[in-house]
Write a protein that holds these residues in place. Structure first.
Motif, PDB file in Angstrom:
ATOM      1  N   UNK A  58       0.828  -1.216  -0.101  1.00 22.83           N
ATOM      2  CA  UNK A  58      -0.078  -0.084  -0.030  1.00 22.83           C
ATOM      3  C   UNK A  58       1.053   1.206  -0.078  1.00 22.83           C
ATOM      4  N   UNK A  59       1.890   1.138   0.443  1.00 22.09           N
ATOM      5  CA  UNK A  59       2.923   2.258   0.362  1.00 22.09           C
ATOM      6  C   UNK A  59       4.441   1.691  -0.046  1.00 22.09           C
ATOM      7  N   UNK A  60       5.136   2.651  -1.130  1.00 24.41           N
ATOM      8  CA  UNK A  60       6.485   2.274  -1.583  1.00 24.41           C
ATOM      9  C   UNK A  60       7.149   3.268  -1.233  1.00 24.41           C
ATOM     10  N   UNK A  61       8.635   2.908  -0.587  1.00 22.78           N
ATOM     11  CA  UNK A  61       9.493   3.719   0.001  1.00 22.78           C
ATOM     12  C   UNK A  61      10.456   3.902  -0.997  1.00 22.78           C
ATOM     13  N   UNK A  62      10.918   4.846  -1.642  1.00 20.29           N
ATOM     14  CA  UNK A  62      12.013   5.025  -2.652  1.00 20.29           C
ATOM     15  C   UNK A  62      13.132   5.947  -2.145  1.00 20.29           C
ATOM     16  N   UNK A  63      14.225   5.378  -2.460  1.00 13.69           N
ATOM     17  CA  UNK A  63      15.304   6.406  -2.129  1.00 13.69           C
ATOM     18  C   UNK A  63      16.119   6.783  -3.497  1.00 13.69           C
ATOM     19  N   UNK A  64      16.403   8.099  -3.672  1.00 19.40           N
ATOM     20  CA  UNK A  64      16.928   8.515  -4.813  1.00 19.40           C
ATOM     21  C   UNK A  64      18.290   9.181  -4.481  1.00 19.40           C
ATOM     22  N   UNK A  65      19.473   8.762  -5.351  1.00 21.85           N
ATOM     23  CA  UNK A  65      20.685   9.419  -5.111  1.00 21.85           C
ATOM     24  C   UNK A  65      20.645  10.333  -6.290  1.00 21.85           C
ATOM     25  N   UNK A  66      20.530  11.599  -5.731  1.00 21.27           N
ATOM     26  CA  UNK A  66      20.864  12.757  -7.045  1.00 21.27           C
ATOM     27  C   UNK A  66      19.394  13.341  -7.351  1.00 21.27           C
ATOM     28  N   UNK A  67      18.761  14.106  -6.415  1.00 26.68           N
ATOM     29  CA  UNK A  67      17.584  14.750  -6.842  1.00 26.68           C
ATOM     30  C   UNK A  67      17.667  15.569  -7.993  1.00 26.68           C
ATOM     31  N   UNK A  68      19.140  16.356  -8.261  1.00 28.93           N
ATOM     32  CA  UNK A  68      19.093  16.936  -9.616  1.00 28.93           C
ATOM     33  C   UNK A  68      17.967  18.031  -9.991  1.00 28.93           C
ATOM     34  N   UNK A  69      17.655  17.867 -11.434  1.00 27.67           N
ATOM     35  CA  UNK A  69      16.635  18.685 -11.789  1.00 27.67           C
ATOM     36  C   UNK A  69      15.062  18.300 -11.290  1.00 27.67           C
ATOM     37  N   UNK A  70      15.051  17.098 -10.555  1.00 30.03           N
ATOM     38  CA  UNK A  70      13.726  17.076  -9.769  1.00 30.03           C
ATOM     39  C   UNK A  70      12.928  15.924 -10.917  1.00 30.03           C
ATOM     40  N   UNK A  71      13.485  15.678 -11.802  1.00 28.52           N
ATOM     41  CA  UNK A  71      12.617  15.056 -13.134  1.00 28.52           C
ATOM     42  C   UNK A  71      12.151  13.639 -12.511  1.00 28.52           C
ATOM     43  N   UNK A  72      13.222  12.663 -11.867  1.00 23.16           N
ATOM     44  CA  UNK A  72      12.711  11.445 -11.206  1.00 23.16           C
ATOM     45  C   UNK A  72      11.511  11.770 -10.335  1.00 23.16           C
TER      46      UNK A  72
END
Ligand code: SAM
Length: 237
Positions: A58-72
């Motif tokens: 019901x909930x997915x937790x994501x880790x991103x390395x490098x927010x950058x432009x915010x596209x992801x």
């Protein structure tokens, strides 16, 4: 990394979406062949969508390395709305993109949701180090920190978007000890995706216990890597 931020330059990639060129590194934030195309394929389709298709959460937790432009982050906001799935994303960024550049990025106009401009503004204007609701189903916690030194939580994340600059530009982020830290921060089972498909990376990921898959890359790139931290995840596609 000896990056000169004032030299960041806007570029247009082949799918009509912007990216940023960093002359100090001679590196771009995304593939020349298409920023939205690459991010949508590598991180959303092969990462988030894959995990959601194999695990009923019901909930997915994501880790991103490098927010950058915010596209992801923007594409994740769109995915969460389309799929009606709740997503919480922690995104690390050591060198935020200068505001003048963020304001001219054309991503909101390239995303089908009419909410995209509002989401994109919120993604960039929200405070650092705070969980902020971008919309009902998408919470973003931007963390201004370096991956190498930031204490990641233990066994927390379901999906990792590993979107650092390439290993030949920023080797310290691909070091085995850093990858191990990311592995430890992941839940059982969980997924790590990256656009990079270097042999050394695959060997390192295997040595940490990941099951490593080499997948076809986005248009213009031969391969990408998806690494599974095993639990009971079973690949359907
Ligand atoms: C390939 S770009 C990322 C692109 C981003 N995901 C996007 O879609 O725009 C790599 C990002 O990692 C950030 N970065 C560089 N060194 C870092 C570090 N030590 N820790 C965390 N992020 C870092 C850069 O500033 C840059 O924004």
């Amino acid at each position: 990394m000896n990056e000169k931020r004032e030299e960041h330059r806007l570029i247009l990639t082949e799918d009509g979406s912007h990216s940023i060129y960093v002359p100090g590194l001679n590196e771009t934030y995304h593939s020349f062949h298409g920023a939205i195309q690459e991010s949508g394929y590598v991180f959303i389709k092969r990462g988030l969508e894959y995990f959601a298709g194999n695990q009923d959460r019901s909930l997915i937790k994501v880790l991103e390395v490098g927010l950058g432009t915010g596209l992801n982050a923007l594409l994740t906001a769109q995915w969460a709305e389309e799929m009606q799935k709740k997503v919480e994303m922690t995104s690390l960024e050591a060198y935020p993109v200068p505001k003048g550049l963020v304001d001219v990025l054309n991503y909101p106009g390239k995303i089908s949701s009419k909410h995209a401009p509002g989401w994109f503004r919120k993604i960039h204007h929200s405070l650092w180090d705070e969980a902020v609701e971008i919309h009902d189903l998408f919470v973003l916690n931007k963390v201004m920190a370096k991956l190498e030194t930031y204490p990641l939580p233990f066994q927390e994340f379901d999906v990792v978007f590993f979107d650092a600059f390439a290993p030949n530009k920023q080797a310290e982020l691909w070091d085995l000890s850093v990858l191990d830290k990311v592995y430890q921060s992941q839940n059982y089972p969980s997924v790590f995706v990256t656009y990079c498909a270097k042999g050394q990376l695959k060997r390192d990921l295997r040595s940490l216990g990941y099951q490593v898959e080499t997948l076809p890359g986005p248009p213009g790139k031969k391969e990408m890597v998806r690494a599974i931290k095993p639990g009971e995840i079973e690949s359907k596609h």
